[in-house]
Design a protein around this motif. Structure first.
Motif, PDB file in Angstrom:
ATOM      1  N   PHE A  28       0.849  -1.177   0.000  1.00 16.73           N
ATOM      2  CA  PHE A  28       0.000   0.000   0.000  1.00 16.73           C
ATOM      3  C   PHE A  28       0.887   1.230   0.000  1.00 16.73           C
ATOM      4  N   VAL A  59      -3.187   0.910  -3.617  1.00 13.25           N
ATOM      5  CA  VAL A  59      -2.301  -0.222  -3.899  1.00 13.25           C
ATOM      6  C   VAL A  59      -1.136   0.287  -4.747  1.00 13.25           C
ATOM      7  N   ALA A  60       0.030  -0.306  -4.520  1.00 14.04           N
ATOM      8  CA  ALA A  60       1.232   0.165  -5.193  1.00 14.04           C
ATOM      9  C   ALA A  60       2.190  -0.980  -5.393  1.00 14.04           C
ATOM     10  N   PRO A  74      -9.234   1.385  -2.778  1.00 12.85           N
ATOM     11  CA  PRO A  74      -8.443   1.530  -4.013  1.00 12.85           C
ATOM     12  C   PRO A  74      -9.289   1.422  -5.282  1.00 12.85           C
TER      13      PRO A  74
END
Lengths: 199, 199
Positions: A55, A62-63, A87
């Protein structure tokens, strides 16, 4: 009911949201008969997601790196923060291509029935982002339902005293919808928010 | 729409039967936020099923060894074979505890629309099991729908000339149901199959 491994899979699938016992059984038998390569791809996707996705340290989206795609993008304005619940709401808003600011993902909405209070949401992190005075507007884009409205009201009470412009997404008739099928609350909001048409 | 790994998982989940794009997204985010141990268990269950589960060499049911639990059980009668479409039908019948014979899983039903013909079903294997003369009755327990009826009719034409007793599960009113809600075909079958009550 089934022998070991099949029953284990049905049980695990049945724990997923929206998957009942019948669907779990159907999915399990589908996978049982499927090409091993297809199942491998699903297993890999599951493993990858847990290994690589995190995160965003800034906004909570979200990443795949420490910061998400939006927060890494230097072209996005630092003056406006759009506050959303999840997200998936970021994805929905990005799809409109209307918004060029940053996001803040709360991780849910205030919901006393599910025991989600303000302390369970990323509100402290939001206040932290407002501290340096760069942000001038906060758009409250929580869902237009009871929980989302309660969360927006709670946030507005915190943010308005800070001298920020605090806005809420417009409620009204969905585009392409039928007026006669709109519920009375939506129709009421559409009246309330009516706009003058310039000739 | 999402960054790499998340989108990959949504795509893979969306390929499962009965899982649309919205559910796939919902499941993906659930798994993203879930305890890694829970996801590990799902991954293990998937891997195990593909590694360990096979189809019974005798009846075609799912099995964890070369033969399934029913075919391995020496107490089950070799004189009666119950023919079903799918392994889940075996489970449904086992649940009744009414049947003490063996099964034969066809792997589907005749369905010209989906291009499933008799050669795609395990009919040759069924005939092979009848060769030694131990079997005296074949119960046709395919689904009571168009495809199942067509399959039962096809099998009956093959099996009756062999001098076997060939039977079909009774059609009629579901127990606990309402007569007024029964469709006319079911109600017609219930009349046709009515039984005399002994005083």
């Amino acid at each position: 009911m089934y022998e070991g491994a099949v029953q284990d899979l049905i049980d695990e699938l049945g724990r997923l949201p929206g998957v009942g016992p019948k669907s779990a059984q159907r999915i399990a038998f589908h996978l049982l008969a499927a090409d091993p390569a297809d199942v491998r791809r699903l297993v890999d996707a599951l493993t990858e997601v847990k290994a690589r996705v995190q995160f965003c340290s800034v906004c909570g989206n979200v990443a795949q790196e420490e910061m998400c795609r939006v927060c890494r993008d230097p072209r996005r304005s630092l003056a406006v923060i759009c506050v959303v619940e999840e997200p998936k709401d970021v994805v929905a808003i990005e799809r409109t291509r209307e918004f060029r600011g940053r996001y803040h993902v709360l991780g849910g909405a205030i919901n006393p029935i599910d025991n989600v209070g303000p302390d369970d949401l990323r509100i402290k992190e939001l206040l932290g982002r407002l501290a340096d005075g760069q942000v001038t507007e906060v758009i409250l884009a929580t869902d237009p339902n009871v929980e989302g409205e309660a969360t927006a009201t709670y946030l507005a009470r915190l943010l308005v005293p800070l001298g920020l412009r605090v806005t809420r997404l417009a409620s009204g008739l969905p585009v392409g919808g039928d007026l006669e099928y709109a519920d009375e609350v939506t129709l009421g909001r559409a009246f309330e928010g009516r706009r003058q048409i310039s000739a």
